[in-house]
Design an enzyme around this catalytic site. Structure first.
Site, PDB file in Angstrom:
ATOM      1  N   GLY A 288       0.730  -1.181   0.029  1.00 55.97           N
ATOM      2  CA  GLY A 288      -0.058  -0.128  -0.031  1.00 55.97           C
ATOM      3  C   GLY A 288       0.784   1.154  -0.099  1.00 55.97           C
TER       4      GLY A 288
ATOM      5  N   GLN B  34       2.839  10.047   1.339  1.00 57.16           N
ATOM      6  CA  GLN B  34       4.316   9.454   1.408  1.00 57.16           C
ATOM      7  C   GLN B  34       5.318   9.863   0.144  1.00 57.16           C
ATOM      8  OE1 GLN B  34       2.422   5.447   2.190  1.00 57.16           O
ATOM      9  NE2 GLN B  34       4.320   5.338   3.360  1.00 57.16           N
TER      10      GLN B  34
ATOM     11  N   CYS C   5       6.139   0.351   7.138  1.00 59.74           N
ATOM     12  CA  CYS C   5       5.786   1.192   6.507  1.00 59.74           C
ATOM     13  C   CYS C   5       6.867   1.670   5.382  1.00 59.74           C
ATOM     14  CB  CYS C   5       5.327   2.335   7.328  1.00 59.74           C
ATOM     15  SG  CYS C   5       4.995   3.694   6.256  1.00 59.74           S
ATOM     16  N   LEU C   6       6.483   1.992   4.310  1.00 58.51           N
ATOM     17  CA  LEU C   6       7.708   2.242   3.351  1.00 58.51           C
ATOM     18  C   LEU C   6       8.358   3.618   3.765  1.00 58.51           C
ATOM     19  CD1 LEU C   6       6.020   1.355  -0.087  1.00 58.51           C
ATOM     20  CD2 LEU C   6       7.796   0.110   1.050  1.00 58.51           C
TER      21      LEU C   6
ATOM     22  N   HIS D  78      -4.132   1.266   7.735  1.00 63.88           N
ATOM     23  CA  HIS D  78      -2.769   2.013   7.841  1.00 63.88           C
ATOM     24  C   HIS D  78      -2.579   3.072   6.630  1.00 63.88           C
ATOM     25  CE1 HIS D  78       1.931   1.380   7.792  1.00 63.88           C
ATOM     26  NE2 HIS D  78       1.435   2.250   6.727  1.00 63.88           N
ATOM     27  N   GLU D  79      -3.282   2.841   5.361  1.00 65.81           N
ATOM     28  CA  GLU D  79      -3.178   4.123   4.191  1.00 65.81           C
ATOM     29  C   GLU D  79      -4.044   5.024   4.505  1.00 65.81           C
ATOM     30  OE1 GLU D  79      -0.716   3.879   2.793  1.00 65.81           O
ATOM     31  OE2 GLU D  79      -0.068   1.575   3.088  1.00 65.81           O
TER      32      GLU D  79
ATOM     33  N   HIS E 154      -2.626   7.532   7.050  1.00 63.84           N
ATOM     34  CA  HIS E 154      -1.701   8.646   6.412  1.00 63.84           C
ATOM     35  C   HIS E 154      -2.474   9.838   5.872  1.00 63.84           C
ATOM     36  CE1 HIS E 154       2.065   6.533   6.307  1.00 63.84           C
ATOM     37  NE2 HIS E 154       1.809   5.434   5.681  1.00 63.84           N
TER      38      HIS E 154
HETATM   39 ZN    ZN Z   1       2.808   3.363   5.808  1.00 61.34          ZN
END
Ligand code: ZN
Length: 194
Positions: A46, A51, A93-94, A137-138, A141
């Site tokens: 995701g 991000q 998380c990226l 999670h997304e 953000h």
């Molecule tokens: Zn993340």
């Protein structure tokens, strides 16, 4: 088709509340393409617009593990309309390279959003699966909330972040989630869920 630079923890824009999309313009279509390109290039499941430095309410998810099971889903202006149950799992998380920590999540989530054509859809995932957790999670953000804010043990999380050369947990952002924690403790079999 561009793989964009993913902003890392500590970048102020990750804590900003993102703005709604008012029109599915060419710019938004390119943003979505870039999100997919960047997510696939980094083996993520995701990725949210903030991000890659764009504070717009857009994210993409694909929990498919190989080209045969690909299942890209685009969420524009999403709203979570129902959430219940509790589960915990190790999440990453990226924007936090290689840092994983144990977080609380709802088991079921129902979300309403627009697709890339601007068409509304509703998706409900009730099994505490990777998809259910990735949606939460997304979505977070877009409100400047990060997975570490849901951590079950801030000291353990601090340690992991330090090991990966990232800044520590910010106590101003920690979310208490007493009810979720109580429910997780009542159902210890879910401890192993990942
Ligand atoms: Zn993340």
């Amino acid at each position: 088709m561009t793989v964009r630079k993913i902003v890392k923890y500590g970048t102020p824009s990750l804590r900003e509340k993102s703005k709604e999309v008012h029109k599915i313009s060419k710019k938004v279509q390119i943003l979505v393409d870039d999100l997919y390109d960047t997510m696939y290039a980094t083996n993520g499941v995701g990725l949210a617009a903030p991000q890659i430095g764009e504070n717009l309410r857009v994210f993409v998810i694909d929990v498919g593990t190989d080209p045969k099971t690909m299942n890209p889903i685009t969420f524009i202006n999403p709203k979570i309309i129902k959430k219940e149950g509790a589960i915990n799992s190790y999440e990453g998380c990226l924007s936090f390279p290689e840092a994983y920590t144990n977080v609380r999540r709802y088991k079921s989530v129902k979300i309403k959003a627009l697709d890339i054509k601007g068409k509304p859809f509703i998706l409900e995932v009730t099994d505490g699966s990777l998809l259910a957790r990735a949606i939460q999670h997304e979505f977070d953000h877009l409100d400047g909330i990060l997975f570490i804010d849901h951590c079950r043990n801030r000291f353990e999380t601090d340690k992991v972040l330090a090991e990966k050369g990232l800044g520590g947990v910010d106590s101003d952002y920690l979310i208490e989630e007493k009810e979720l924690e109580e429910e997780i403790q009542k159902n210890p079999q879910q401890e192993e869920n990942n």
